[in-house]
Design an enzyme around this catalytic site. Structure first.
Site, PDB file in Angstrom:
ATOM      1  N   HIS A  62       0.842  -1.184   0.000  1.00 70.28           N
ATOM      2  CA  HIS A  62       0.000   0.000   0.000  1.00 70.28           C
ATOM      3  C   HIS A  62       0.887   1.249   0.000  1.00 70.28           C
ATOM      4  O   HIS A  62       2.055   1.178   0.381  1.00 70.28           O
ATOM      5  CB  HIS A  62      -0.903   0.006   1.232  1.00 70.28           C
ATOM      6  CG  HIS A  62      -1.971  -1.049   1.180  1.00 70.28           C
ATOM      7  ND1 HIS A  62      -2.845  -1.280   2.210  1.00 70.28           N
ATOM      8  CD2 HIS A  62      -2.299  -1.924   0.194  1.00 70.28           C
ATOM      9  CE1 HIS A  62      -3.663  -2.258   1.863  1.00 70.28           C
ATOM     10  NE2 HIS A  62      -3.355  -2.672   0.654  1.00 70.28           N
ATOM     11  N   GLU A  64       1.086   3.720   1.940  1.00 69.23           N
ATOM     12  CA  GLU A  64       1.692   4.055   3.232  1.00 69.23           C
ATOM     13  C   GLU A  64       2.965   3.242   3.471  1.00 69.23           C
ATOM     14  O   GLU A  64       3.969   3.765   3.945  1.00 69.23           O
ATOM     15  CB  GLU A  64       0.711   3.765   4.387  1.00 69.23           C
ATOM     16  CG  GLU A  64      -0.582   4.573   4.344  1.00 69.23           C
ATOM     17  CD  GLU A  64      -1.710   3.854   3.612  1.00 69.23           C
ATOM     18  OE1 GLU A  64      -1.437   3.199   2.589  1.00 69.23           O
ATOM     19  OE2 GLU A  64      -2.858   3.954   4.071  1.00 69.23           O
ATOM     20  N   CYS A 101      -5.874   1.385   5.689  1.00 67.52           N
ATOM     21  CA  CYS A 101      -6.528   0.112   6.002  1.00 67.52           C
ATOM     22  C   CYS A 101      -6.086  -0.328   7.401  1.00 67.52           C
ATOM     23  O   CYS A 101      -5.194   0.271   8.006  1.00 67.52           O
ATOM     24  CB  CYS A 101      -6.168  -0.939   4.957  1.00 67.52           C
ATOM     25  SG  CYS A 101      -4.501  -1.581   5.130  1.00 67.52           S
ATOM     26  N   CYS A 104      -2.232  -0.922   7.705  1.00 74.32           N
ATOM     27  CA  CYS A 104      -1.431   0.307   7.692  1.00 74.32           C
ATOM     28  C   CYS A 104      -1.706   1.158   8.932  1.00 74.32           C
ATOM     29  O   CYS A 104      -0.784   1.721   9.520  1.00 74.32           O
ATOM     30  CB  CYS A 104      -1.710   1.115   6.428  1.00 74.32           C
ATOM     31  SG  CYS A 104      -1.152   0.297   4.918  1.00 74.32           S
TER      32      CYS A 104
HETATM   33 ZN   LIG Z   1      -3.043  -0.356   3.878  1.00 72.11          ZN
END
Ligand SMILES: [Zn+2]
Length: 187
Positions: A62, A64, A101, A104
């Site tokens: 992701h 992040e 999410c 993260c």
């Molecule tokens: Zn994430």
């Protein structure tokens, strides 16, 4: 105790969210789910990331995580101890186009990031209020050990722009199909 709230933070958060949206657009161009982020320290962008799940064939890549790795790698190479890494993160602010999410959000809590600003909510997997509230931690010591130190979090920053990128992405149909993302229309 009076606390001075910086009202010019609206302008600042929009400026950095603009950079995060730019990262999300790069993801869209690469046929990835368009999420992007930047990390700032003392008002300076020190890392950026965009979703690269397909490119890396890794579902946890992701935006992040990409930005975090951009920092942690060099910091550790420079010989920073884990507590020094934590010290640096405690001054960092993350701007991300979509609510982090659960994975993260929890990683950010463990790293001890100072603040998180996000665009649109992540109804399915959001870890900053939508599904779980991993940014909130009570003052309970044992909870801090289990969940990190928590962070200040605010959503809804330029959310419409973030949503319209997601719409573009899903209107493309199957993003993994080998075709240009902007189909050539012949009339
Ligand atoms: Zn994430």
């Amino acid at each position: 105790m009076a606390s001075l709230v910086k009202e010019d933070h609206f302008e600042e958060s929009h400026k950095y969210m603009g950079f995060a949206l730019h990262q999300a657009k790069l993801a869209l161009e690469a046929l990835e789910v368009p999420a992007g982020c930047v990390i700032t320290e003392d008002g300076k962008v020190i890392a950026s990331g965009r979703n690269r799940r397909n490119e890396t064939r890794n579902a946890t890549r992701h935006a992040e995580m990409e930005a975090i790795d951009e920092l942690v790698g060099p910091w550790r190479k420079d010989g920073l101890s884990p507590s020094q890494v934590a010290e640096r993160f405690s001054k960092c602010v993350l701007y991300v186009t979509c609510e982090p999410c659960i994975i993260c959000a929890s990683a950010l809590s463990f790293l001890g990031i100072k603040e998180v600003y996000y665009g649109c909510a992540n109804d399915k997997f959001g870890g900053c209020g939508s599904v779980l509230s991993l940014h909130l931690v009570s003052s309970d010591i044992s909870e801090k050990t289990q969940r990190g130190k928590g962070y200040k979090c605010r959503g809804g920053i330029m959310a419409d722009e973030a949503v319209s990128l997601f719409k573009c992405f899903y209107e493309q149909g199957n993003p993994n199909a080998p075709k240009p993302h902007r189909p050539v229309v012949q009339r």
